[in-house]
Write a protein that holds these residues in place. Structure first.
Motif, mmCIF file in Angstrom:
data_model
loop_
_atom_site.group_PDB
_atom_site.id
_atom_site.type_symbol
_atom_site.label_atom_id
_atom_site.label_comp_id
_atom_site.label_asym_id
_atom_site.label_seq_id
_atom_site.Cartn_x
_atom_site.Cartn_y
_atom_site.Cartn_z
ATOM 1 N N ALA A 1 -12.702 9.969 -5.374
ATOM 2 C CA ALA A 1 -12.822 9.404 -4.010
ATOM 3 C C ALA A 1 -14.190 9.589 -3.368
ATOM 4 N N MET A 2 -15.219 9.855 -4.171
ATOM 5 C CA MET A 2 -16.537 10.056 -3.571
ATOM 6 C C MET A 2 -17.587 9.183 -4.254
ATOM 7 N N TRP B 1 -8.453 3.469 4.557
ATOM 8 C CA TRP B 1 -9.687 4.001 3.996
ATOM 9 C C TRP B 1 -9.518 5.464 3.648
ATOM 10 N N ASN C 1 -5.237 4.128 7.759
ATOM 11 C CA ASN C 1 -6.328 3.237 8.171
ATOM 12 C C ASN C 1 -6.911 2.493 6.977
ATOM 13 N N ASN D 1 -1.276 8.770 8.957
ATOM 14 C CA ASN D 1 -2.318 8.033 9.684
ATOM 15 C C ASN D 1 -2.974 7.061 8.704
ATOM 16 N N VAL E 1 -7.245 17.724 5.683
ATOM 17 C CA VAL E 1 -8.712 17.809 5.662
ATOM 18 C C VAL E 1 -9.223 18.438 6.972
ATOM 19 N N ILE F 1 -12.769 7.835 1.981
ATOM 20 C CA ILE F 1 -14.144 7.686 2.475
ATOM 21 C C ILE F 1 -14.546 6.253 2.146
ATOM 22 N N LYS G 1 -10.131 2.863 11.681
ATOM 23 C CA LYS G 1 -11.211 3.841 11.572
ATOM 24 C C LYS G 1 -12.424 3.331 12.350
ATOM 25 N N HIS H 1 -10.900 16.951 9.245
ATOM 26 C CA HIS H 1 -12.161 16.363 9.701
ATOM 27 C C HIS H 1 -11.923 15.473 10.913
ATOM 28 N N PRO I 1 -13.341 8.738 11.420
ATOM 29 C CA PRO I 1 -11.953 9.231 11.440
ATOM 30 C C PRO I 1 -11.513 9.660 12.831
ATOM 31 N N ALA J 1 -8.840 18.209 0.947
ATOM 32 C CA ALA J 1 -7.746 17.283 1.247
ATOM 33 C C ALA J 1 -6.440 17.677 0.552
ATOM 34 N N HIS K 1 -16.876 23.929 2.349
ATOM 35 C CA HIS K 1 -17.646 22.961 1.571
ATOM 36 C C HIS K 1 -18.840 23.531 0.812
ATOM 37 N N HIS L 1 -17.788 7.263 7.945
ATOM 38 C CA HIS L 1 -16.752 8.287 7.747
ATOM 39 C C HIS L 1 -17.316 9.625 8.217
ATOM 40 N N PHE M 1 -15.017 20.977 -4.547
ATOM 41 C CA PHE M 1 -13.747 20.315 -4.847
ATOM 42 C C PHE M 1 -13.318 20.538 -6.302
HETATM 43 C C1 LIG Z 1 -10.126 18.034 -2.457
HETATM 44 C C2 LIG Z 1 -11.035 17.127 -1.674
HETATM 45 N N1 LIG Z 1 -11.647 16.110 -2.306
HETATM 46 C C3 LIG Z 1 -12.465 15.292 -1.608
HETATM 47 C C4 LIG Z 1 -12.672 15.486 -0.280
HETATM 48 C C5 LIG Z 1 -13.654 14.614 0.486
HETATM 49 N N2 LIG Z 1 -12.979 13.874 1.543
HETATM 50 C C6 LIG Z 1 -13.023 14.259 2.825
HETATM 51 S S1 LIG Z 1 -12.185 13.266 3.833
HETATM 52 C C7 LIG Z 1 -11.794 12.230 2.562
HETATM 53 C C8 LIG Z 1 -11.015 10.987 2.812
HETATM 54 C C9 LIG Z 1 -9.831 11.242 3.663
HETATM 55 O O1 LIG Z 1 -9.172 10.042 3.878
HETATM 56 P P1 LIG Z 1 -7.862 10.042 4.744
HETATM 57 O O2 LIG Z 1 -7.057 11.266 4.443
HETATM 58 O O3 LIG Z 1 -7.178 8.750 4.560
HETATM 59 O O4 LIG Z 1 -8.394 10.225 6.220
HETATM 60 P P2 LIG Z 1 -9.345 9.281 7.074
HETATM 61 O O5 LIG Z 1 -10.722 9.864 6.962
HETATM 62 O O6 LIG Z 1 -9.284 7.904 6.515
HETATM 63 O O7 LIG Z 1 -8.819 9.382 8.437
HETATM 64 C C10 LIG Z 1 -12.312 12.698 1.364
HETATM 65 C C11 LIG Z 1 -12.180 12.027 0.070
HETATM 66 C C12 LIG Z 1 -12.016 16.564 0.324
HETATM 67 N N3 LIG Z 1 -12.184 16.855 1.605
HETATM 68 N N4 LIG Z 1 -11.194 17.354 -0.392
#
Ligand SMILES: Cc1ncc(C[n+]2csc(CCOP(=O)(O)OP(=O)(O)O)c2C)c(N)n1
Length: 642
Positions: free
Chosen positions: A353-354, A187, A185, A183, A82, A189, A291, A84, A56, A127, A439, A306, A403
């Motif tokens: 999504a995991m 994807w 991409n 943003n 997020v 995860i 990504k 991240h 990311p 997220a 987390h 990821h 989560f």
């Molecule tokens: C409530 C919640 N569920 C699951 C996650 C795990 N998680 C972290 S990042 C992510 C994917 C994020 O995708 P996106 O927002 O498109 O950002 P990218 O990483 O593709 O830039 C997931 C599912 C989370 N952080 N929060």
């Protein structure tokens, strides 16, 4: 990517000169691509060593540079979903040193954190919160009459979250000025799922829409006074509605849509962000990024890259554990579920999504008809499971402990209240050390224990996990199994994988004077502690694996408490309202005043750290601390009776 990376700090780097976003603004436009390249090298270098969300971050290098070129934090507010993908932002806001130890004890957090920097307007880790938080900030600004800009940076997967859509529904009724950067991409995860993902893909590849839109836009922007002309074009377009092409989903929500924008073209990004900054209507910039850009392995394997542990920066190979490391709880869960679902078509697996993180990717590969990835939509996952259960199916919802917090009401109102047979597998229960406070799965025992009808289990090893999965699926109501991240114990398998009698504990070591009641992986600590109490202090210490936090084995507990000098509880969760609290409540209700010493995580948010061992030591939970705590309690009891 170069085969060998420069040592840190390299004196000739622009990156070393960047102390704040003002320094980014001071660079010439020709220096920006050079800085982008240095940032990528740095990201790869630090994440190869520490692990982290490399994919990311590599994708948002130019976007983050452009944001800091156009806006001015901390006055302007950036809200990252997020968070991240905030490493680049950290590098540009004076945290180069902190990033050297990102996610390690004493280093920068892997997410944004208000206490880490004034440039972090909002903390996150879960997220879907960015748009709501940004909308709150923009509305506060409007109410206060100040004029800072607020920018929400959302990934495409954020739009699979209910909260984001709830916020979207409120944008125009709350503020006239908000910049949303999508943003995209493709994807999450894993690959992003659902109708919105398909829609975004169509939007970014719909040539007619983009051509008409882009050409007219650029034409107006290129004229003297083009901004005003552009406003007119937008107004006219809004009023003629879908004359040329159908307006985008975002326009239907009242936001101005701009895009798609090449997220790696600094000029294009800066021009569009400047336009967005000066627009007096909520606006969404649809930015297309790649990504993992700049690291071949990450581009080739976006899911794996990821977020991952340490890896070889040249080959991209992830560093693995020593040979003979037992499989992870996730692998065992995935494998057992495949076994059960293959034999029983009523069993379906649901992930938010995991798929790989939970091990449900095994089900997706083997029995795809019985697998559902609903996106980052934990609340929906739970209610969807409830609906499936009403029709005779046996849903297994696999969500990380942290989560699942989000879906508490759905657990209570939709599943438990209707006594539906939904099995919840709470992965990452206990610490997620490098990720930190957002987390850690430390609250589930406390938040689930108050739910009527909940059957709550925690396995002490992989075989118990298999047995508990069978137990949950055989139970005609809601059942929860919590287990940690990482490797199992490697314990030899028992002769058979039996269904457990509900609410029945297991005595692991006889002993009557002090009885240690442990749950889940804390059984190993309890056995070691009992050994030490016996060896060092000649205490007759017994150990019980409670197996169930609810229903508790009250019969055994009360019988033991009637004779014991002290009951000790051990749990890998917060003590406030947790498993030990359940033991206390049971004794109190029965009128027994046997002292109870509860060992578990204190009533604080636990930061990130290099390892479980370090974090346990920092919070008085190292094995030696546990021993000292029990010895001190016994000494106090002796002092009272002496
Ligand atoms: C409530 C919640 N569920 C699951 C996650 C795990 N998680 C972290 S990042 C992510 C994917 C994020 O995708 P996106 O927002 O498109 O950002 P990218 O990483 O593709 O830039 C997931 C599912 C989370 N952080 N929060």
């Amino acid at each position: 990517m170069p085969a060998s990376l420069p040592p840190f700090p390299s004196t000739s780097r622009l990156l070393d000169l960047i102390r704040s976003p003002d320094d980014v603004k001071g660079l010439s436009s020709t220096q920006l691509p050079a800085l982008a390249a240095e940032i990528r090298e740095e990201l790869i270098r630090v994440t190869a060593r520490n692990g982290g969300h490399i994919g990311p971050n590599l994708g948002v290098v130019e976007l983050t540079l452009a944001l800091h070129r156009v806006f001015s934090t901390p006055r302007d507010k950036f809200v990252f979903d997020v968070a991240h993908q905030g490493y680049v932002h950290k590098l540009l806001t004076g945290r180069l040193a902190g990033l050297q130890k990102v996610r390690q004890t004493g280093g920068a957090s892997g997410f944004l954190n208000r206490s880490e920097s004034p440039h972090d307007a909002f903390g996150a880790g879960h997220a879907g919160t960015a748009l709501s938080a940004a909308l709150g900030m923009a509305t506060a600004r409007d109410l206060k009459g100040t004029d800072e800009h607020v920018v929400a940076l959302c990934g495409d997967a954020a739009f699979t979250c209910g909260i984001t859509l709830e916020a979207l529904n409120n944008v125009v009724s709350s503020t006239k000025r908000l910049v949303v950067v999508l943003n995209d991409n493709e994807w999450s995860i894993a690959r992003n799922v659902g109708a919105i993902a398909k829609y975004l893909n169509r939007l970014s590849t719909n040539r007619t829409y983009n051509k008409v839109y882009h050409d007219v836009e650029q034409f107006f922007l290129g004229l003297p006074g083009g901004r005003d002309m552009n406003r007119l074009w937008n107004k006219w377009k809004r009023e003629t509605k879908d004359f040329f092409v159908e307006s985008s989903l975002f326009e239907k929500f009242g936001l101005r849509y701009l895009g798609p924008i090449d997220g790696h073209n600094l000029d294009e990004l800066i021009k569009n962000l400047e336009f967005a900054r000066d627009t007096d209507t909520p606006i969404l910039l649809h930015v297309i990024t790649e990504k993992g850009r700049g690291l071949d392995a990450a581009r080739a394997h976006p899911e794996k890259f990821h977020g991952l542990g340490a890896f070889d920066p040249t080959t991209g190979e992830a560093k693995s554990g020593p040979p003979g490391t037992p499989p992870s709880y996730q692998d065992v869960f995935g494998r057992e579920l495949v076994r059960l679902a293959t034999a029983d078509s009523r069993i379906v697996g649901i992930t938010g999504a995991m798929p790989s993180g939970t091990g449900l990717n095994q089900l997706a590969a083997s029995v795809p008809r019985q697998f559902f990835d609903v996106g980052i939509a934990e609340e929906h996952a739970v209610v969807f499971a409830a609906g499936l259960a009403t029709q005779g199916l046996r849903p297994v919802v696999a969500i990380y402990s942290t989560f699942l917090q989000r879906a508490f009401d759905n657990i209570l109102h939709d599943v438990a209240l209707q006594n539906l047979p939904v099995t919840f597998c709470l992965d990452r229960a206990g610490l997620s050390p490098n990720d930190g406070a957002t987390h850690h799965g430390l609250f589930d025992l406390a938040y689930l224990r108050c739910v009527p009808r909940a059957v709550i289990m925690a396995p002490r090893d992989e075989h118990q996990l298999a047995a508990m999965l069978r137990t949950a699926l055989a139970h005609d109501g809601p059942a929860f199994i919590r287990y940690p991240r990482g490797s199992c114990t490697g314990t030899p398998p028992p002769p058979e994988c039996a269904i457990l009698p509900l609410g029945r504990a297991e005595i692991l070591r006889p002993g009557r004077d002090v009885v240690l009641w442990a749950i889940g992986t804390m059984c190993a600590d309890a056995l070691a502690l009992a050994d030490q109490l016996h060896t060092l202090d000649q205490v007759d210490a017994g150990v019980v694996d409670a197996r169930f936090a609810k229903p508790l084995d009250c019969e055994l507990l009360l019988a033991q408490a009637a004779e014991a000098r002290l009951i000790v509880t051990l749990e890998d969760g917060v003590v406030t309202g947790g498993f030990g609290s359940g033991v206390l409540e049971t004794l109190s209700a029965a009128g027994l005043n046997t002292p109870v010493e509860r060992l578990g995580w204190p009533d604080v948010f636990v930061d990130h750290g290099s390892s479980v061992t370090e974090l346990r030591a920092a919070h008085g939970l190292a094995p030696a601390d546990l021993l000292r705590q029990v010895q001190a309690r016994l000494a106090r009891l002796e002092a009272v009776t002496a």
